[in-house]
Each structure stands twice: as structure tokens, then as C-alpha cells.
Design a protein around this motif. Structure first.
Motif, short mmCIF file in Angstrom:
data_model
loop_
_atom_site.label_atom_id
_atom_site.label_comp_id
_atom_site.label_asym_id
_atom_site.label_seq_id
_atom_site.Cartn_x
_atom_site.Cartn_y
_atom_site.Cartn_z
N ASN A 23 0.82 -1.21 0.00
CA ASN A 23 0.00 0.00 0.00
C ASN A 23 0.85 1.27 0.00
OD1 ASN A 23 -2.54 -1.20 -0.16
ND2 ASN A 23 -2.54 -1.64 2.03
N VAL A 24 2.03 1.19 0.58
CA VAL A 24 2.95 2.32 0.52
C VAL A 24 3.44 2.50 -0.92
CG1 VAL A 24 5.19 3.21 1.30
CG2 VAL A 24 3.66 2.07 2.94
N LEU A 25 3.87 1.41 -1.54
CA LEU A 25 4.38 1.49 -2.91
C LEU A 25 3.31 1.94 -3.90
CD1 LEU A 25 6.60 -1.74 -2.98
CD2 LEU A 25 7.37 0.63 -2.78
N LEU A 26 2.06 1.61 -3.61
CA LEU A 26 0.96 2.01 -4.49
C LEU A 26 0.45 3.42 -4.18
CD1 LEU A 26 -1.04 -1.34 -4.63
CD2 LEU A 26 0.35 -0.32 -6.44
N GLY A 27 1.03 4.06 -3.18
CA GLY A 27 0.64 5.42 -2.83
C GLY A 27 -0.63 5.51 -2.00
N ARG A 28 -1.12 4.39 -1.49
CA ARG A 28 -2.34 4.39 -0.69
C ARG A 28 -2.08 4.77 0.76
NH1 ARG A 28 -4.17 -1.46 -2.83
NH2 ARG A 28 -4.70 -0.87 -4.96
N ASP A 29 -0.86 4.50 1.24
CA ASP A 29 -0.49 4.79 2.62
C ASP A 29 0.84 5.52 2.65
OD1 ASP A 29 -2.66 3.58 3.92
OD2 ASP A 29 -1.64 1.64 4.10
N LYS A 30 1.05 6.26 3.72
CA LYS A 30 2.35 6.88 3.96
C LYS A 30 3.30 5.79 4.45
CE LYS A 30 0.62 11.43 5.07
NZ LYS A 30 0.57 12.49 6.07
N THR A 33 5.26 5.75 6.98
CA THR A 33 5.16 5.52 8.43
C THR A 33 3.93 4.68 8.77
OG1 THR A 33 4.04 7.66 8.67
CG2 THR A 33 6.42 7.61 9.09
N THR A 34 2.85 4.86 8.05
CA THR A 34 1.64 4.06 8.29
C THR A 34 1.90 2.59 7.97
OG1 THR A 34 0.26 5.97 7.75
CG2 THR A 34 -0.80 3.81 7.69
N GLY A 35 2.54 2.34 6.83
CA GLY A 35 2.86 0.96 6.45
C GLY A 35 3.79 0.31 7.44
N TRP A 36 4.83 1.02 7.82
CA TRP A 36 5.80 0.47 8.77
C TRP A 36 5.15 0.23 10.13
CZ3 TRP A 36 9.90 -2.26 8.70
CH2 TRP A 36 10.66 -2.40 9.85
N ASP A 37 4.38 1.20 10.61
CA ASP A 37 3.73 1.05 11.91
C ASP A 37 2.76 -0.14 11.91
OD1 ASP A 37 5.16 3.22 12.84
OD2 ASP A 37 3.47 4.63 12.69
N GLY A 38 2.06 -0.34 10.80
CA GLY A 38 1.16 -1.48 10.70
C GLY A 38 1.90 -2.80 10.74
N PHE A 39 3.03 -2.85 10.06
CA PHE A 39 3.84 -4.09 10.07
C PHE A 39 4.41 -4.34 11.46
CE2 PHE A 39 8.06 -6.11 9.39
CZ PHE A 39 7.59 -7.38 9.10
N VAL A 40 4.89 -3.30 12.12
CA VAL A 40 5.43 -3.45 13.48
C VAL A 40 4.34 -3.94 14.43
CG1 VAL A 40 6.36 -2.18 15.46
CG2 VAL A 40 7.33 -1.83 13.17
N ALA A 41 3.13 -3.38 14.32
CA ALA A 41 2.03 -3.81 15.19
C ALA A 41 1.71 -5.29 14.95
CB ALA A 41 0.80 -2.94 14.94
N ARG A 42 1.70 -5.70 13.68
CA ARG A 42 1.41 -7.11 13.37
C ARG A 42 2.51 -8.01 13.92
NH1 ARG A 42 -2.34 -8.96 9.49
NH2 ARG A 42 -2.65 -11.15 9.89
N THR A 43 3.77 -7.58 13.79
CA THR A 43 4.89 -8.36 14.31
C THR A 43 4.82 -8.45 15.84
OG1 THR A 43 6.29 -7.75 12.43
CG2 THR A 43 7.42 -8.51 14.44
N ASN A 44 4.52 -7.35 16.49
CA ASN A 44 4.41 -7.38 17.95
C ASN A 44 3.29 -8.31 18.40
OD1 ASN A 44 6.59 -5.73 18.53
ND2 ASN A 44 5.37 -3.86 18.41
N ASP A 45 2.19 -8.35 17.64
CA ASP A 45 1.12 -9.28 17.96
C ASP A 45 1.61 -10.72 17.86
OD1 ASP A 45 -1.69 -10.12 18.39
OD2 ASP A 45 -1.54 -10.78 16.29
N LEU A 46 2.35 -11.02 16.81
CA LEU A 46 2.89 -12.38 16.65
C LEU A 46 3.88 -12.71 17.77
CD1 LEU A 46 3.44 -12.36 12.79
CD2 LEU A 46 1.79 -13.75 14.04
#
Length: 158
Positions: A129-136, A138-151
Motif C-alpha cells: 500500500n505504501v508502494l501504491l501510494g495508498r499509505d504513507k 510511516t503508516t505501512g511500517w507502523d502497521g507491520f510493526v504492530a502485526r509483528t508485535n502481535d505475533l
């Protein structure tokens, strides 16, 4: 620019696309290249047949010695006689990213990581979504970090 796997090189060459390849430039001061490795696993046997064992070792040896074919398909061989061979040194663009073998970085050891894992899928979901311009970014990275922390908060299911 295309972020893709090196195994796509034969397809691009067959399509006569003018293509070159290189490692991703150093970011944040640490040279690194994401890698995954194919491995041979030879199971331990309580009673191994010596002839079969010899045949298996020969089979694996022949595959390693023939790894120039893997290199032609875009992969970086690990078997040093092939790495040092004139045949490998003449492959282009493969030789342009051969240095990636010197800066290999694997996924961290965890129950949810590794090639083809859900963790890689989660990364792709957020970064796409970052590469497609849908998200900033920081939004993409923060989402991935949140998912990783959940795991990380979950116990190993195995």
C-alpha cells in the motif's frame, strides 16, 4: 525499477527486456541483502545402508557441482568452485549482484518467519500500500510493526 526475485531473470531475458540487477544500496549504514537458502536435509537413520548413503551423498554433491544452472536462473551459488568459475563470472547481470552473498541477512529466528511465511505476507500487505501510494511510509511500517508485535506476543504453536 522492479523489486523482484532474481529467479525472474530468465523470463526477462527470454522476453528480450533490457535488464540489469544490483544489490539494494546500503540503508542506515549497514550493508545487507535479504536472503533465503535452499537446504538439503538428510534424515538421520538408526540403521543406514552404506551404499544408499554413498549414493545420496553423490547425488547432493552432483547438484552442488552443477549449481551453475541455478546461477543461470538468477540464484547465487554457494559452492565455491562454481562461484570462482569463469562460467559464473561471465553471467550478466548475475555477476553484478554476486556481492550480495557477502552481506546476507536472514529473517530473525522465530516461529512465524522464513521464506514464504505469513510474516512475509504481512510485510507485503503493508508495504504494498505504501508502494501504491495508498499509505504513507510511516503508516505501512507502523502497521507491520504492530502485526509483528502481535505475533511476538503469542506462544510458539509447535
Amino acid at each position: 525499477m522492479l523489486f523482484s526475485g532474481v529467479w525472474e531473470l530468465p523470463t526477462m531475458k527470454k522476453a528480450k527486456l533490457p535488464v540489469d540487477a544490483a544489490t539494494i544500496p546500503t540503508l542506515y549504514g549497514t550493508p545487507a541483502s535479504y536472503a533465503d537458502s535452499h537446504s538439503f536435509v538428510l534424515p538421520r537413520q538408526l540403521t543406514a545402508d552404506a551404499d544408499k548413503r554413498r549414493d545420496v551423498y553423490k547425488f547432493v554433491s552432483d547438484i552442488l557441482k552443477g549449481s551453475l544452472a541455478w546461477a543461470e536462473a538468477g540464484h547465487i551459488p554457494a559452492y565455491q568452485p562454481v562461484v570462482q568459475s569463469p562460467g559464473y563470472r561471465q553471467l550478466s547481470p548475475q555477476i553484478h549482484y554476486a556481492n550480495a552473498a557477502d552481506i546476507i541477512t536472514y529473517d530473525p529466528e522465530s516461529w512465524f518467519s522464513g521464506s514464504g511465511s505469513d510474516w512475509q505476507t504481512y510485510f507485503a500487505e503493508h508495504i504494498q500500500n505504501v508502494l501504491l501510494g495508498r499509505d504513507k511510509a510511516t503508516t505501512g511500517w507502523d502497521g507491520f510493526v504492530a502485526r509483528t508485535n502481535d505475533l511476538l506476543s503469542r506462544p510458539n504453536p509447535v
